[in-house]
Design an enzyme around this catalytic site. Sequence first.
Site, PDB file in Angstrom:
ATOM      1  CG  MET A   1      -4.569   6.460   9.594  1.00 38.73           C
ATOM      2  SD  MET A   1      -5.335   4.824   9.481  1.00 38.73           S
ATOM      3  CE  MET A   1      -5.478   4.409  11.230  1.00 38.73           C
TER       4      MET A   1
ATOM      5  CG  ASP B   1      -0.254  -0.053   2.543  1.00 39.68           C
ATOM      6  OD1 ASP B   1       0.659   0.773   2.768  1.00 39.68           O
ATOM      7  OD2 ASP B   1      -0.597  -0.912   3.375  1.00 39.68           O
TER       8      ASP B   1
ATOM      9  CE  LYS C   1      -7.928  -0.606   2.030  1.00 40.80           C
ATOM     10  NZ  LYS C   1      -8.612  -1.125   3.233  1.00 40.80           N
TER      11      LYS C   1
END
Length: 512
Positions: free
Chosen positions: A179, A43, A65
């Site tokens: 995040m 990723d 992502k």
Amino acid sequence: MSLEDNAKGTGKVWLVGAGPSDAELLTVKGRRLLAEADVIVYDRLAGVGVLAWGRPDAVYIDVGKRAGHHPIPQEEINRILVEQAVKGRRVVRLKGGDPLVFGRGGEEASALKRAGVPFEIVPGITSAIAVPAYLGIPVTHRDLASSLHIVTAHKKDGSLPDIRYQALVEGGGTLVFLMGVHTIRSVTAGLLAEGMSPDMPAAVLERGTRAVQRRITGTVAELAQKAEAAHVQSPAIILVGQAAAFQDMDWYGERPLAGVKILVTRPRERTLRLSAMLRAEGAEVLEAPAIRLVPVADKKDLDQALAELADYAWLVFTSPSGVHIFLEELRKRRMDVRRIAHMRIAVIGEGTAGELTQAGLYPDLMPDVYDGAHLGAALAREVKPGERVLLPRARIGNRELTEKLKDAGADVTDLPIYDTQYETLPWLDLEREFADGRTYAMFTSASTVRGFVKSAGDLRLSGVRALCIGSMTAAAAAGAGMETYTAAKPTLEALVELAKEAAAKEREDGRR
């Protein structure tokens, strides 16, 4: 081992933590598994530099992502892992940070368990600790924070999580929210609503461990506004607590090449030393081989030359790769270096001499200026008419060298022992790498320039700053439209100094 060969065995999946992005923060076990993997499922947070440790012939599957955009659902990622392993392949699922710290590694492990696929977990360094360290913040400190709390700032469906802000405020210590770029206002508002002091130090740490890393500091009350004004991008973490105000640990930015990213385009087997030298000066290094050196398939001319070694007076090398491949061909035939004991050896420069000395051999001749023309001129003064000269090198070599030797009356055997092939890296997006304005490309030969140009795609080459080892390399880069810088000497040490000079000038210009 090919994928087809391995399909006869039993497949397996390793969930490997890649760390926060710095390629050297990958664990030793993680690096070994990448080098052995048939398939690498990665990723965006894994870091492009880490992918350089993978095999060139591995299958690379991007399941990245991005915030607000999820092109591949988790269920599909699980299916890919199972499918590849069932085919008998060694699969590395490379995940940013640690696979079990908000990395959904547990979900992937469950899917593998249900499918009967063997797997292992390889922990990685979580960004919750590494990023603050790179940006000068200790997450714990005897006088400032005796506890650390790591919290996710969004759910798997992208909605806001149910964070127990009251418990976090009462617990004290350092709070790290992962995040959280798009939820800064929600996070800071939640903390303030539960009684946290508006003056509590806080920071947003953006793209930590990379050349473009930033630390935006303030208080809880003002952090969201500061982050928005600075246009913070993901990945970034939010850090709240007294440790955020710590001022005595800015080590990353003190090094000469801090804030600089350098693409090293040398062949894969020759990158290690140069990359280490650049990293020691603070650069973010992306190993992006532009060429691959492959021994020639047809050995007829080589076999004949080796059978006649006793008739040669000189052995001439024009690159470290030529030395390495020639000596390797001797080893394959169980011919030791005593077979060349009678020969005088000439090299083009210090790098080639260094490769020679690793085999316990020392050159008899090296020109003052490290290029083919000066090597040819120096040899022409030493070679006697009629003497045989063996020149093992790339199939396409500098003709000026052989012409000078022939003019001197030498009997030259220009022996191709390896071919130069261009590399294509499926995981490398050159446009994205050069978009930040912090990136240089480093070239050690004209062939690396040509390989880079071939793989550049739609990259605007006029925007590429090229650090070149010599005039011929610089001419090739300039001919492709790049902005060129040339080292004072054609050595790796001079290349590193050139990078430092360019970075220093850039910083000086930035202050004007």
